[in-house]
Design a protein around this motif. Sequence first.
Motif, PDB file in Angstrom:
ATOM      1  N   GLY A  79       0.768  -1.175   0.078  1.00 25.57           N
ATOM      2  CA  GLY A  79       0.097  -0.056  -0.050  1.00 25.57           C
ATOM      3  C   GLY A  79       0.825   1.209   0.011  1.00 25.57           C
ATOM      4  O   GLY A  79       2.116   1.157   0.634  1.00 25.57           O
ATOM      5  N   GLU A  80       0.297   2.259  -0.770  1.00 26.46           N
ATOM      6  CA  GLU A  80       1.161   3.611  -0.703  1.00 26.46           C
ATOM      7  C   GLU A  80       1.115   4.270   0.750  1.00 26.46           C
ATOM      8  O   GLU A  80       0.035   4.511   1.380  1.00 26.46           O
ATOM      9  CB  GLU A  80       0.154   4.416  -1.755  1.00 26.46           C
ATOM     10  CG  GLU A  80       0.925   5.999  -1.888  1.00 26.46           C
ATOM     11  CD  GLU A  80       2.477   5.768  -2.708  1.00 26.46           C
ATOM     12  OE1 GLU A  80       3.312   6.636  -2.940  1.00 26.46           O
ATOM     13  OE2 GLU A  80       2.447   4.632  -3.477  1.00 26.46           O
ATOM     14  N   ASP A  81       2.064   4.328   1.446  1.00 23.27           N
ATOM     15  CA  ASP A  81       2.414   4.740   2.755  1.00 23.27           C
ATOM     16  C   ASP A  81       1.532   3.944   3.816  1.00 23.27           C
ATOM     17  O   ASP A  81       0.861   4.654   4.369  1.00 23.27           O
ATOM     18  CB  ASP A  81       1.883   6.381   2.492  1.00 23.27           C
ATOM     19  CG  ASP A  81       2.850   7.251   1.812  1.00 23.27           C
ATOM     20  OD1 ASP A  81       4.133   6.809   1.837  1.00 23.27           O
ATOM     21  OD2 ASP A  81       2.328   7.912   1.077  1.00 23.27           O
ATOM     22  N   ALA A  82       1.572   2.714   3.574  1.00 21.15           N
ATOM     23  CA  ALA A  82       0.497   1.937   4.456  1.00 21.15           C
ATOM     24  C   ALA A  82       0.862   2.092   5.905  1.00 21.15           C
ATOM     25  O   ALA A  82       2.314   1.964   6.263  1.00 21.15           O
ATOM     26  CB  ALA A  82       0.323   0.489   3.955  1.00 21.15           C
ATOM     27  N   ASP A  83       0.309   2.087   6.922  1.00 26.80           N
ATOM     28  CA  ASP A  83       0.447   2.177   8.091  1.00 26.80           C
ATOM     29  C   ASP A  83       0.976   0.607   8.862  1.00 26.80           C
ATOM     30  O   ASP A  83       0.057  -0.382   8.219  1.00 26.80           O
ATOM     31  CB  ASP A  83      -0.445   2.460   9.221  1.00 26.80           C
ATOM     32  CG  ASP A  83      -0.628   4.224   9.225  1.00 26.80           C
ATOM     33  OD1 ASP A  83       0.385   4.889   9.361  1.00 26.80           O
ATOM     34  OD2 ASP A  83      -1.912   4.705   8.971  1.00 26.80           O
ATOM     35  N   MET A  84       1.394   0.196   9.583  1.00 28.86           N
ATOM     36  CA  MET A  84       1.935  -1.303  10.087  1.00 28.86           C
ATOM     37  C   MET A  84       1.632  -1.239  11.475  1.00 28.86           C
ATOM     38  O   MET A  84       2.076  -0.465  12.385  1.00 28.86           O
ATOM     39  CB  MET A  84       3.161  -1.558   9.647  1.00 28.86           C
ATOM     40  CG  MET A  84       3.356  -3.110  10.316  1.00 28.86           C
ATOM     41  SD  MET A  84       4.628  -3.698   9.155  1.00 28.86           S
ATOM     42  CE  MET A  84       4.086  -3.930   7.449  1.00 28.86           C
ATOM     43  N   LEU A  85       0.809  -2.424  11.952  1.00 28.92           N
ATOM     44  CA  LEU A  85       0.482  -2.722  13.230  1.00 28.92           C
ATOM     45  C   LEU A  85       1.176  -4.155  13.502  1.00 28.92           C
ATOM     46  O   LEU A  85       0.615  -5.096  12.496  1.00 28.92           O
ATOM     47  CB  LEU A  85      -0.842  -2.567  13.501  1.00 28.92           C
ATOM     48  CG  LEU A  85      -1.388  -2.922  15.132  1.00 28.92           C
ATOM     49  CD1 LEU A  85      -0.644  -2.230  16.204  1.00 28.92           C
ATOM     50  CD2 LEU A  85      -2.778  -2.998  15.238  1.00 28.92           C
ATOM     51  N   VAL A  86       1.975  -4.489  14.069  1.00 22.38           N
ATOM     52  CA  VAL A  86       2.538  -5.791  14.557  1.00 22.38           C
ATOM     53  C   VAL A  86       2.129  -6.318  15.971  1.00 22.38           C
ATOM     54  O   VAL A  86       2.321  -5.671  16.934  1.00 22.38           O
ATOM     55  CB  VAL A  86       4.165  -5.879  14.558  1.00 22.38           C
ATOM     56  CG1 VAL A  86       4.648  -7.231  14.828  1.00 22.38           C
ATOM     57  CG2 VAL A  86       4.713  -5.444  13.148  1.00 22.38           C
ATOM     58  N   MET A  87       1.543  -7.388  15.918  1.00 24.81           N
ATOM     59  CA  MET A  87       0.931  -7.932  17.177  1.00 24.81           C
ATOM     60  C   MET A  87       1.894  -9.173  17.713  1.00 24.81           C
ATOM     61  O   MET A  87       2.408 -10.159  16.763  1.00 24.81           O
ATOM     62  CB  MET A  87      -0.466  -8.636  17.177  1.00 24.81           C
ATOM     63  CG  MET A  87      -1.650  -7.535  16.809  1.00 24.81           C
ATOM     64  SD  MET A  87      -3.221  -8.271  16.898  1.00 24.81           S
ATOM     65  CE  MET A  87      -3.258  -9.568  15.546  1.00 24.81           C
ATOM     66  N   THR A  88       2.039  -9.246  18.891  1.00 19.58           N
ATOM     67  CA  THR A  88       2.874 -10.384  19.482  1.00 19.58           C
ATOM     68  C   THR A  88       2.039 -10.682  20.763  1.00 19.58           C
ATOM     69  O   THR A  88       1.864 -10.106  21.481  1.00 19.58           O
ATOM     70  CB  THR A  88       4.412 -10.307  19.633  1.00 19.58           C
ATOM     71  OG1 THR A  88       4.967 -11.398  20.142  1.00 19.58           O
ATOM     72  CG2 THR A  88       4.696  -9.148  20.464  1.00 19.58           C
ATOM     73  N   ALA A  89       2.047 -12.339  20.981  1.00 24.81           N
ATOM     74  CA  ALA A  89       1.332 -12.577  22.152  1.00 24.81           C
ATOM     75  C   ALA A  89       2.367 -13.193  23.090  1.00 24.81           C
ATOM     76  O   ALA A  89       2.117 -13.799  24.102  1.00 24.81           O
ATOM     77  CB  ALA A  89       0.367 -13.849  21.716  1.00 24.81           C
ATOM     78  N   THR A  90       3.492 -12.984  22.719  1.00 28.11           N
ATOM     79  CA  THR A  90       4.761 -13.508  23.674  1.00 28.11           C
ATOM     80  C   THR A  90       5.254 -12.115  24.352  1.00 28.11           C
ATOM     81  O   THR A  90       5.740 -11.183  23.591  1.00 28.11           O
ATOM     82  CB  THR A  90       5.948 -14.101  22.785  1.00 28.11           C
ATOM     83  OG1 THR A  90       5.573 -15.037  22.122  1.00 28.11           O
ATOM     84  CG2 THR A  90       7.140 -14.278  23.668  1.00 28.11           C
ATOM     85  N   PRO A  91       4.907 -12.074  25.631  1.00 28.81           N
ATOM     86  CA  PRO A  91       5.377 -11.013  26.490  1.00 28.81           C
ATOM     87  C   PRO A  91       7.104 -10.663  26.084  1.00 28.81           C
ATOM     88  O   PRO A  91       7.781 -11.644  26.177  1.00 28.81           O
ATOM     89  CB  PRO A  91       5.281 -11.186  27.592  1.00 28.81           C
ATOM     90  CG  PRO A  91       3.966 -12.242  27.641  1.00 28.81           C
ATOM     91  CD  PRO A  91       4.246 -12.872  26.703  1.00 28.81           C
ATOM     92  N   ILE A  92       7.307  -9.533  25.718  1.00 35.87           N
ATOM     93  CA  ILE A  92       8.722  -9.205  25.350  1.00 35.87           C
ATOM     94  C   ILE A  92       9.566  -8.375  26.522  1.00 35.87           C
ATOM     95  O   ILE A  92       9.050  -7.403  26.923  1.00 35.87           O
ATOM     96  CB  ILE A  92       8.817  -8.347  24.294  1.00 35.87           C
ATOM     97  CG1 ILE A  92       7.945  -9.093  22.967  1.00 35.87           C
ATOM     98  CG2 ILE A  92      10.194  -8.188  23.727  1.00 35.87           C
ATOM     99  CD1 ILE A  92       8.008  -8.121  21.815  1.00 35.87           C
TER     100      ILE A  92
ATOM    101  N   PHE B 273       4.900 -11.336  31.604  1.00 41.73           N
ATOM    102  CA  PHE B 273       5.948 -10.540  31.489  1.00 41.73           C
ATOM    103  C   PHE B 273       7.004 -11.006  32.427  1.00 41.73           C
ATOM    104  O   PHE B 273       8.145 -10.907  32.218  1.00 41.73           O
ATOM    105  CB  PHE B 273       5.432  -9.099  31.631  1.00 41.73           C
ATOM    106  CG  PHE B 273       4.838  -8.472  30.708  1.00 41.73           C
ATOM    107  CD1 PHE B 273       5.163  -8.108  29.313  1.00 41.73           C
ATOM    108  CD2 PHE B 273       3.254  -8.496  30.630  1.00 41.73           C
ATOM    109  CE1 PHE B 273       4.561  -7.529  28.089  1.00 41.73           C
ATOM    110  CE2 PHE B 273       2.592  -7.760  29.593  1.00 41.73           C
ATOM    111  CZ  PHE B 273       3.164  -7.362  28.293  1.00 41.73           C
ATOM    112  N   VAL B 274       6.567 -11.346  33.634  1.00 43.94           N
ATOM    113  CA  VAL B 274       7.497 -11.893  34.492  1.00 43.94           C
ATOM    114  C   VAL B 274       8.157 -13.361  33.967  1.00 43.94           C
ATOM    115  O   VAL B 274       9.424 -13.428  34.333  1.00 43.94           O
ATOM    116  CB  VAL B 274       6.661 -12.117  35.813  1.00 43.94           C
ATOM    117  CG1 VAL B 274       7.532 -12.925  36.854  1.00 43.94           C
ATOM    118  CG2 VAL B 274       6.278 -10.881  36.563  1.00 43.94           C
TER     119      VAL B 274
END
Length: 693
Positions: free
Chosen positions: A407-420, A607-608
């Motif tokens: 996409g032209e100038d597409a926004d990006m959202l990355v999801m992760t279920a692994t607490p980092i 997260f712990v």
Amino acid sequence: MSGPVSLEALLEPFSGLPGIGPRRAALLAKATGGTRIVDLLFHLPDRIAARVRVDHPARAPAEADAVLPITTVSLRPKRAANTNRPYVEIRTEEGLTIRILNGWLQTAERQFPRGERRWVSGKVKPEGDGWSMANPDVARDPDALPVLEPVWRLTEGLHRATMAASMREAVSRLPEDMEEWADPPLLAREAWPSFPDALRVLHAPTAPLGPAPRERLAYDEALAGQVAMGLLRRRHRASSGRALRGDGTLRRAALAEFGHALTPDQAHALAEIEADLAAPHRMLRLLQGDVGSGKTLVAVLSMLQAVEAGAQAALMAPTEILARQHLRTLARLCGAAGVEVALLAGSVKGAERRRVLAGFADGSIPVAVGTHALFQEGVEFRDLALAVVDEQHRFGVAQRLELGRKGEDADMLVMTATPIPRTLQLTQWGEMQVSRIEGKPAGRQPITTRVVSTARHDDIVARLGQALDRGERAYWVVRAITGGEHDDSVAAEDRFAQLSRRFPGLVGLAHGDLDMEVREGALRDFAEGRTRLLVATTVIEVGVDVPEATIIVIEQAERFGLSALHQLRGRVGRGTKPSSCLLVHSEHLSEREKERLLILRDTEDGFVIAEEDLRLRGGGEALGTRQAGQAQLRLALPEEDIARQSDLIDIAHRDAEALLERDPNLASPRGLAVRGLLRLFGKEDAAAYLKAG
């Protein structure tokens, strides 16, 4: 971008150094992972061998290498009794038997001439009435066997002496003085040597070393990474985007269909994303949340904001199973808002595939969900404004940036279920803004976790039978699919057969080798109650949502990673009934394995668990040095120093942020030195857009 002149020699190929011909250069490249002189210098010793000089084998220490004089009496070729491999046995006047494994007699005779004194270095072991030594270093002069000597990782065909000679040439190219990129107060506080001096003392030590040289270099690498990440973040904030402002009608309809209000954490994360979408720059945001925290709902509402603004949105998942799980959720919520959703994956073929591709291209299908097939050639969108990636496989930075190019100038959202953990957030995801969901949605049940031995297998099965009689549903998870001749892992097919005999007609099976339709059918049968016990591998780790499941048994739990165990546990506790997780371990556990399982027993806070996992796994693998797509941390501290390594990354992050705030174009004297640092660590691309000067 031009770096300080004093660095240029270090950026040249090491093939130009004296004594390094094409064959040696190839071996050094294999051992070091690079071709520049600085790559050779970054090949730090694994340890520094400390030798003790003695005058007789009887006085050699048991715990250290000894340097001692010997006089050869005899040499003869022999073969090992168990392997038939050749070796040369050398007897000496001092009662020392030297064995040169895979050695040749003629070579040994030159190194150990009969009747002549030589000095050898190695571990001395008692043997019979005398002593033995294997593959020692040998020299005419004891000064050629230094008391302190670096021990580098080698590769087949590359010998220690060859590496030492090549390293001496590389060290000689280090400039006497260099522009300093580290903050002077930091250097003074930590008592760190300069960059060249740190490399000199590690590759050619003259006295026992403290931690300062290694820490200095680990910090330098962390600083290069954090400056590069900071530049990427600033480039994205400065890059043009589009403002996606909706009127909220679609989002309200979807939320009404969902039937629950957002949790405070969900609302906060959604507000951050909504603000990014409405701003005239590209969004690059990581949405991290624990198992069951409700990330998907936040993603759906974000996608509908893009649709309200007249554009399209796409969600990519790493597997088709997970893509189809998302499809069910999106179809329900978006369908309630009158928005069509379509799946694109490998199994979508023929007329349906043509229909979906045409709908994406003309905009009549506003929301896409699928696997990586979404971003292949031939897939066109009329106006893709938001790309959402459900990130289970940790793509590298460059790969993540590529995904938005449909996409032209597409926004990006990355999801992760692994607490980092914070350390990994800075190193592996540092180019992103971060939203974090810590709470769980209302109604989620606590999960009672117990650690039990496999010796109680029969009791576990009996209690499971009682639960099934009450109408409950359960998972039974194992690591392997089939039994292996050389592996004692419990196999899914074996456990399925055993449990099917015990509970006929109630047991299903799901694993990665089954055809997609068969596996999906097993998951569907379990979700709809036709089976009540699902034997599975980690294919259920993500994307399986069965609120009626209240029990999960994880067999040989000590062989799973902590994060995987936490993800698996999150398959239960999704309904209204109390849930339980049984971590079934092998009979003989090490203390470390026991400690890991007790962490799971004592907390549900992902997260712990992630922080503890990082502490227990150590620096190498956990810090991403072996993750596909990630730049390797070559100079990270040893695994036992993971806490200090995390401190250094934190320091480097704060230092980089302060520097870029004051000097965004890296034009000051220190900024110019940092440009050189980026070149040394291969980060030129991150700074390529900076203005000259």
